[in-house]
Design a protein around this motif. Sequence first.
Motif, PDB file in Angstrom:
ATOM      1  N   SER A 119       0.853  -1.183   0.000  1.00  0.00           N
ATOM      2  CA  SER A 119       0.000   0.000   0.000  1.00  0.00           C
ATOM      3  C   SER A 119       0.885   1.228   0.000  1.00  0.00           C
ATOM      4  CB  SER A 119      -0.914   0.009   1.242  1.00  0.00           C
ATOM      5  OG  SER A 119      -1.698   1.178   1.257  1.00  0.00           O
ATOM      6  N   LYS A 148       2.095   5.120   0.379  1.00  0.00           N
ATOM      7  CA  LYS A 148       1.927   6.165   1.397  1.00  0.00           C
ATOM      8  C   LYS A 148       2.293   7.513   0.786  1.00  0.00           C
ATOM      9  CE  LYS A 148       1.068   3.058   4.578  1.00  0.00           C
ATOM     10  NZ  LYS A 148      -0.275   2.911   5.152  1.00  0.00           N
ATOM     11  N   LYS A 149       1.393   8.480   1.007  1.00  0.00           N
ATOM     12  CA  LYS A 149       1.649   9.862   0.592  1.00  0.00           C
ATOM     13  C   LYS A 149       2.113   9.953  -0.862  1.00  0.00           C
ATOM     14  CE  LYS A 149       2.641  11.265   5.340  1.00  0.00           C
ATOM     15  NZ  LYS A 149       3.608  11.879   6.274  1.00  0.00           N
ATOM     16  N   TYR A 191      -6.939   0.399  -1.838  1.00  0.00           N
ATOM     17  CA  TYR A 191      -6.015  -0.006  -0.787  1.00  0.00           C
ATOM     18  C   TYR A 191      -4.574   0.163  -1.260  1.00  0.00           C
ATOM     19  CZ  TYR A 191      -3.373  -2.990   2.425  1.00  0.00           C
ATOM     20  OH  TYR A 191      -2.439  -3.457   3.322  1.00  0.00           O
ATOM     21  N   ASP A 232      -3.697   3.800  -1.069  1.00  0.00           N
ATOM     22  CA  ASP A 232      -3.417   4.266   0.298  1.00  0.00           C
ATOM     23  C   ASP A 232      -4.309   3.483   1.248  1.00  0.00           C
ATOM     24  OD1 ASP A 232      -2.864   5.518   2.650  1.00  0.00           O
ATOM     25  OD2 ASP A 232      -3.338   7.544   1.936  1.00  0.00           O
ATOM     26  N   SER A 233      -3.691   2.651   2.038  1.00  0.00           N
ATOM     27  CA  SER A 233      -4.483   1.822   2.958  1.00  0.00           C
ATOM     28  C   SER A 233      -5.176   2.649   4.027  1.00  0.00           C
ATOM     29  CB  SER A 233      -3.576   0.780   3.633  1.00  0.00           C
ATOM     30  OG  SER A 233      -2.557   1.422   4.381  1.00  0.00           O
ATOM     31  N   SER A 234      -4.670   3.876   4.254  1.00  0.00           N
ATOM     32  CA  SER A 234      -5.295   4.739   5.269  1.00  0.00           C
ATOM     33  C   SER A 234      -6.443   5.566   4.704  1.00  0.00           C
ATOM     34  CB  SER A 234      -4.244   5.670   5.893  1.00  0.00           C
ATOM     35  OG  SER A 234      -3.714   6.546   4.907  1.00  0.00           O
ATOM     36  N   PHE A 235      -6.656   5.438   3.425  1.00  0.00           N
ATOM     37  CA  PHE A 235      -7.721   6.190   2.766  1.00  0.00           C
ATOM     38  C   PHE A 235      -9.067   5.676   3.284  1.00  0.00           C
ATOM     39  CE2 PHE A 235     -10.469   6.390  -1.186  1.00  0.00           C
ATOM     40  CZ  PHE A 235     -10.847   7.692  -0.974  1.00  0.00           C
ATOM     41  N   SER A 236      -9.762   6.559   4.060  1.00  0.00           N
ATOM     42  CA  SER A 236     -11.007   6.103   4.666  1.00  0.00           C
ATOM     43  C   SER A 236     -12.127   7.137   4.622  1.00  0.00           C
ATOM     44  CB  SER A 236     -10.766   5.678   6.118  1.00  0.00           C
ATOM     45  OG  SER A 236     -10.241   6.765   6.862  1.00  0.00           O
ATOM     46  N   LYS A 291     -13.585   7.047   1.178  1.00  0.00           N
ATOM     47  CA  LYS A 291     -13.748   5.697   0.622  1.00  0.00           C
ATOM     48  C   LYS A 291     -15.208   5.304   0.560  1.00  0.00           C
ATOM     49  CE  LYS A 291     -12.031   0.991   1.045  1.00  0.00           C
ATOM     50  NZ  LYS A 291     -11.148   0.071   1.783  1.00  0.00           N
TER      51      LYS A 291
END
Length: 609
Positions: A492, A494-495, A569, A572-576, A579
């Motif tokens: 995944s 990042k940034k 994902y 960016d796995s932190s994309f929430s 989403k």
Amino acid sequence: MAKSPTSVKDIFRRLSSIRKSKKKTFEINGTKIPLKPCTVLQITDYIEKDMLKEAYLNLLSMRQNEKLKVEGEGVSPTNQVAKETDVNDLFETLRNKMSVIVRNSSALPLPNKELLVHVAQIILEEEKRQGEPGAMPGWREAWRDAVLDGVRDALRKVQLDSREQNDSWLAVHLGLLGKAVVEDLERVKTELLSSYPADFKVFETYVSCHHEAVGEHLKRLLEKVTELKDYQALLDFIIHRYPSDLRDEQGILIVEEELLNDIKTSYCHCQMEDFKSALDNIIISEKKVWTMKNSPDRADDGFLTSKNYMAIFQLIASYAENLEKIDENLGKSVIRFCLEELNPFHTRFEEEFLQHTRSLLTSDLLDCCLWVKYHISYINCFNSLKEKMQFYRENFSAQVEQLEKDVDGLIQRLTQTLIKHFKTDIKPYIDGMMTKKWLKTNEDFKEVTCRIENYRGLCKSMRAPSAQVFVNEVHYYVAREYVSQLMKKKYSCKKTKSEDAAVKLREQWKELRKLFEDMGSSLNWLYPLGDYLSDIIGMENERKIKDLLIPLVSNYPDISKKQLSAVLYFRDSSFSLEKHNVINQFTLLKRDAGNTNHRSFFTDTEVLS
């Protein structure tokens, strides 16, 4: 009172009376029959010395005198039988002599033509006397038998080499035989006709005898024939050359139908065995190619091929051409057999090919390339063979359709074997993509493109339509496997890493597109996908991702929510925060898109939870 014995004077009076009443019988062509015949020994001597006229006149005199004595009185039965036996034996000796003369008249140099004149005169005279006491039947038949024997003698003298002496022994002999027949009949017209009355139909008789003698001769030759070329020479002689040699004559010689059918049947069986042997030899020859690791041949147009295998069509074509000239039905039987025999042959060929080339895949790169070339060459051959066999579809539709089915199956298996090998070859390198290592290096991707380029060069040696099938399937597989790496949640971003990944994905997808365009892929609908996915992964503003879904769902409506989530994902796995909104928008688009596009791509793409 007893009747007094007949006086000598009365006997001579009776003889004189009979002679006067038989005046025509006692004269032949102006030559009178002697009143008193020569002795048996003298007549025999006449016969031996070819003095046919003298011998025959004395025989007639002897026959007539014996008849007069029988009509007289005081003749002993024992003496009468003995005299009749002498007369019959002498006539038989004369007829045998005449047969020898007639038989020898077929040879060169020609005997005394005057003897043949006497032969004809004697035959005619004897035919006039048929029915009279002591007359022998069958003179004309004996003459024809003698003619036939003479013709037989002439044919036996025609040069006949053994197979060991001359491989073309039969063709050469038949050529000489036809020439001999023509020359013999020409000599009959120019030298023998004048010796016989028209009633004898001499030329017609000689034609008939040649017909019979040649038929007998061919039967004996047939016993020696074992090879296809000799059967062909025999049939060509019978059907074409032999009659044409006499095309200007009234009687054209035609071999009996039973004999001709026997030869045709034998030829047919020989040709079938020859074809099976040729197929076996092709496999044997190809085995040598595989064992020696020889490169496949190239056709004039540059495509890989196998000259051995293409010999099949040429062989069938030659059979068809030869048989068409001989017998249409026979030709159809052989062609049907050849078409049907190709089906089990393909099975044997495939088994041998797989067995003898498997080891090439465990060797070095050159051997692997050679293995690929072999597959391409046979794919080309089978496609060409199938195309050429359309020539026989009209008359052999069932056989051609079955052949097409079998060949298509074989081509498909060879193609799938190539594709499977390609997939196995690049799978480890594709599996290494969409990882942290992938972001830093192009090693795995270069390995993939290198193998695609290798196949690109080889595929230029593959004929359509198989080349198109192969390229499309390889293109589809590479695209599917490449995209599936995004959905396996191996990494995944990042940034700013997502932006780097998007750039890299776009560049690699562009390079893949260039490769497959150059290879001739017709799957143009796959090309935009890389850009759509790159846009989503590289989009900095999360809110705008919803807008990027429209072209993706429109062109690839089989993408699932799970697959989109996997792409997000990777981005960016932190994309929430957005989403949920993106997924809702996706759901609406999917509902509106429905099943307007029937292309399947994401359905086959693997997703890991």
